[in-house]
Write a protein that holds these residues in place. Structure first.
Motif, PDB file in Angstrom:
ATOM      1  N   ALA A 116       4.659   2.894   9.641  1.00  0.00           N
ATOM      2  CA  ALA A 116       3.929   2.057   8.689  1.00  0.00           C
ATOM      3  C   ALA A 116       3.967   0.575   9.040  1.00  0.00           C
ATOM      4  N   ALA A 117       4.735   0.204  10.039  1.00  0.00           N
ATOM      5  CA  ALA A 117       4.837  -1.211  10.386  1.00  0.00           C
ATOM      6  C   ALA A 117       3.524  -1.755  10.930  1.00  0.00           C
ATOM      7  N   ARG A 118       2.769  -0.919  11.621  1.00  0.00           N
ATOM      8  CA  ARG A 118       1.515  -1.416  12.194  1.00  0.00           C
ATOM      9  C   ARG A 118       0.451  -1.535  11.096  1.00  0.00           C
ATOM     10  N   PRO A 119      -0.410  -2.562  11.184  1.00  0.00           N
ATOM     11  CA  PRO A 119      -1.451  -2.762  10.166  1.00  0.00           C
ATOM     12  C   PRO A 119      -2.405  -1.572  10.097  1.00  0.00           C
ATOM     13  N   THR A 120      -2.803  -1.223   8.885  1.00  0.00           N
ATOM     14  CA  THR A 120      -3.761  -0.145   8.654  1.00  0.00           C
ATOM     15  C   THR A 120      -4.750  -0.615   7.592  1.00  0.00           C
ATOM     16  N   SER A 121      -6.032  -0.588   7.901  1.00  0.00           N
ATOM     17  CA  SER A 121      -7.036  -1.043   6.933  1.00  0.00           C
ATOM     18  C   SER A 121      -7.253   0.021   5.871  1.00  0.00           C
ATOM     19  N   LEU A 122      -6.878  -0.290   4.614  1.00  0.00           N
ATOM     20  CA  LEU A 122      -7.018   0.646   3.499  1.00  0.00           C
ATOM     21  C   LEU A 122      -7.954   0.080   2.428  1.00  0.00           C
ATOM     22  N   ALA A 123      -8.931  -0.708   2.857  1.00  0.00           N
ATOM     23  CA  ALA A 123      -9.794  -1.401   1.901  1.00  0.00           C
ATOM     24  C   ALA A 123     -10.581  -0.440   1.011  1.00  0.00           C
ATOM     25  N   GLY A 124     -10.810   0.795   1.460  1.00  0.00           N
ATOM     26  CA  GLY A 124     -11.571   1.740   0.650  1.00  0.00           C
ATOM     27  C   GLY A 124     -10.731   2.633  -0.240  1.00  0.00           C
ATOM     28  N   LEU A 125      -9.423   2.386  -0.303  1.00  0.00           N
ATOM     29  CA  LEU A 125      -8.512   3.289  -1.019  1.00  0.00           C
ATOM     30  C   LEU A 125      -8.176   2.750  -2.406  1.00  0.00           C
ATOM     31  N   ARG A 126      -8.342   3.612  -3.417  1.00  0.00           N
ATOM     32  CA  ARG A 126      -7.872   3.329  -4.775  1.00  0.00           C
ATOM     33  C   ARG A 126      -6.655   4.217  -5.037  1.00  0.00           C
ATOM     34  N   TYR A 127      -5.630   3.668  -5.671  1.00  0.00           N
ATOM     35  CA  TYR A 127      -4.392   4.443  -5.792  1.00  0.00           C
ATOM     36  C   TYR A 127      -3.658   4.111  -7.082  1.00  0.00           C
ATOM     37  N   ALA A 128      -2.679   4.952  -7.405  1.00  0.00           N
ATOM     38  CA  ALA A 128      -1.691   4.692  -8.451  1.00  0.00           C
ATOM     39  C   ALA A 128      -0.353   5.184  -7.932  1.00  0.00           C
ATOM     40  N   LEU A 129       0.721   4.574  -8.422  1.00  0.00           N
ATOM     41  CA  LEU A 129       2.048   4.878  -7.874  1.00  0.00           C
ATOM     42  C   LEU A 129       3.059   5.035  -9.000  1.00  0.00           C
ATOM     43  N   LEU A 130       3.827   6.125  -8.923  1.00  0.00           N
ATOM     44  CA  LEU A 130       4.921   6.404  -9.847  1.00  0.00           C
ATOM     45  C   LEU A 130       6.225   6.260  -9.074  1.00  0.00           C
ATOM     46  N   ALA A 131       7.085   5.352  -9.518  1.00  0.00           N
ATOM     47  CA  ALA A 131       8.350   5.077  -8.834  1.00  0.00           C
ATOM     48  C   ALA A 131       9.503   5.642  -9.663  1.00  0.00           C
ATOM     49  N   LEU A 132      10.242   6.574  -9.078  1.00  0.00           N
ATOM     50  CA  LEU A 132      11.380   7.200  -9.752  1.00  0.00           C
ATOM     51  C   LEU A 132      12.664   6.521  -9.310  1.00  0.00           C
ATOM     52  N   GLY A 133      13.557   6.265 -10.258  1.00  0.00           N
ATOM     53  CA  GLY A 133      14.811   5.612  -9.911  1.00  0.00           C
ATOM     54  C   GLY A 133      15.836   5.743 -11.019  1.00  0.00           C
ATOM     55  N   ASP A 134      16.892   4.978 -10.893  1.00  0.00           N
ATOM     56  CA  ASP A 134      17.993   4.983 -11.848  1.00  0.00           C
ATOM     57  C   ASP A 134      18.398   3.533 -12.081  1.00  0.00           C
TER      58      ASP A 134
END
Length: 452
Positions: A116-134
């Motif tokens: 994932a360190a290298r740049p990746t064009s994600l301009a067309g991506l819509r997303y949502a993120l759920l972060a689990l933790g304590d």
């Protein structure tokens, strides 16, 4: 020599058992996440999970079933199996990721981090993120925030703000489930885990925008049947949209809860809501707003619970606040202004349709401006002038002042509609402050949103 009848019965029994096993396997396989393969026929919704103990994968499976029941094509994949370039082949993605140890990624995400360190064009991506933790760990949900930062830095657009889940908190998971409607899930789907409601009473209801071109907005007042619980400005009500007796009955109808920003503080002695009455295209009233604004008579028992929403809690009293919103979003902003000390610096920017019909809580806002609780009040009424100003235009008009407030340590709080307002405000703030600066404010906890 074995009895032929017994042999025949054994063959029949074995055949039945095998048939049941095949049926069970097929049922299980139909509901388990499918391995990732790019589809050439249509573009699927990609569901990505990263799990250390298996909980994130379980939530991903439940998410996939919920979307599948709504006819959404879902393809699931472990983050460790995902090459970043795969994200360029889809336009929608959901991420459910755990944090392990002191802010580390799950073991199975190591290969993704390496690429994932290298740049990746994600301009067309819509997303949502759920972060689990304590929350007991210092770097709470840190990997989820790192992944969110990487997605934004590469041009992906968040459809909703990141949701944190503290040690499997069912309220946060319900919030995630409700947010799936942005990706096509049925808004009337049953709750995964219904809230543990308390009994309240509908003590008052007042129409705030008589004659408005928009939908009716009602001021709802609820009083507890038992002791008044505690809450903080920014918290959320989870409300059962029907008779309270059904919410507490073992065999009552399982209606999905509805969420509303609390518009009052405990010192008021009651819960206040600001609810726009919604209607389906066929004219049917919305499930929650129809119950509160139309069907429930004064004095009716109401089942609800208050959910802590730390992501929208107030900054320290000495920090200036810039509060931005529209429509029924005045609720969360009103609670914050009510809770602020008299000596605090506050600036409200609010938008609606018409000054004549939609100047919600006008007398209260005028009093706060006269007393100094509101250092500045900017209003935008989109139907009153040909240029159709929205609240984001008021931000752009006051760009220099906004930059000065931010330099003096101000926090930005946005409450209201996800479609239109929140996106427009975010774009205006990025123009005024710079996208990197705005993202940094979010990471510092100085840019917070309660949008729906």
């Amino acid at each position: 020599m074995a009895d032929p009848l017994r042999i025949g019965l054994a063959i029949v029994a074995t055949s039945c058992w095998l048939a049941l096993c095949v049926a069970a396997f097929r049922a299980h396989y139909a509901r388990r996440p499918r391995p990732f393969t790019l589809s050439t026929d249509s573009m699927p919704l990609l569901l990505v999970h990263a799990s250390q103990t298996g909980f994130a994968e379980q939530v991903a499976q439940r998410t996939a079933v919920t979307l599948g029941d709504a006819g959404i094509m879902v393809q699931t994949v472990s983050l460790g199996e995902l090459d970043p370039t795969m994200l360029t082949s889809v336009d929608r993605a959901l991420f459910i990721v755990s944090t392990t140890g002191e802010g580390d990624a799950p073991d199975n995400a190591a290969s993704f981090l390496a690429t994932a360190a290298r740049p990746t064009s994600l301009a067309g991506l819509r997303y949502a993120l759920l972060a689990l933790g304590d929350r007991r760990y210092r770097h709470y949900c840190a990997f989820g925030h790192r992944l969110d930062h990487w997605l934004r830095a590469n041009g992906a657009r968040a459809e909703a703000d990141l949701i944190e889940v503290d040690n499997g908190d069912p309220g946060a998971l319900r919030h995630w489930q409700q947010g799936l409607r942005l990706f096509g899930a049925d808004s009337d789907m049953p709750d995964w885990a219904p809230p543990a409601y308390q009994r309240w009473r509908l003590a008052g209801r007042r129409l705030l925008n008589s004659g408005s071109l928009g939908g009716e907005i009602h001021h709802i007042i609820l009083e507890p049947e038992d002791r008044l619980p505690d809450w903080a400005a920014g918290d959320i009500v989870e409300l059962y949209p029907g008779p309270a007796a059904d919410a507490f009955a073992v065999d009552g109808p399982a209606l999905p809860h509805r969420e509303y920003s609390v518009a009052s503080i405990p010192a008021d002695g009651r819960i206040e809501l600001v609810v726009r009455r919604m209607r389906h295209p066929d004219g049917r009233p919305g499930l929650g707003s129809g119950w509160l604004c139309e069907h429930a008579a004064p004095g009716t028992a109401i089942a609800l619970r208050i959910r802590t929403n730390r992501a929208f809690h107030a900054p320290e009293p000495s920090r200036p606040m810039i509060l931005i919103g529209n429509g029924s979003g005045i609720a969360g902003l009103r609670a914050h202004l009510s809770a602020r000390p008299e000596a605090s610096r506050n600036w409200l920017l609010f938008g609606e349709r018409s000054a004549l019909h939609d100047r919600l809580f006008a007398d209260e806002l005028d009093r706060w401006r006269e007393s100094g609780r509101l250092a500045r009040l900017d209003l935008a009424f989109s139907r009153d002038t040909p240029d159709r100003p929205y609240v984001q235009h008021r931000l752009l008009d006051a760009a220099d002042t906004l930059r000065d407030w931010v330099e003096q340590g101000a926090a930005l709080y946005v409450c209201g509609s996800q479609e239109g307002m929140a996106a427009g405000v975010n774009a205006a703030l990025a123009t005024i402050l710079g996208a990197d600066r705005l993202e940094a404010l979010g990471e510092e906890g100085r840019y917070r949103r309660d949008v729906y």
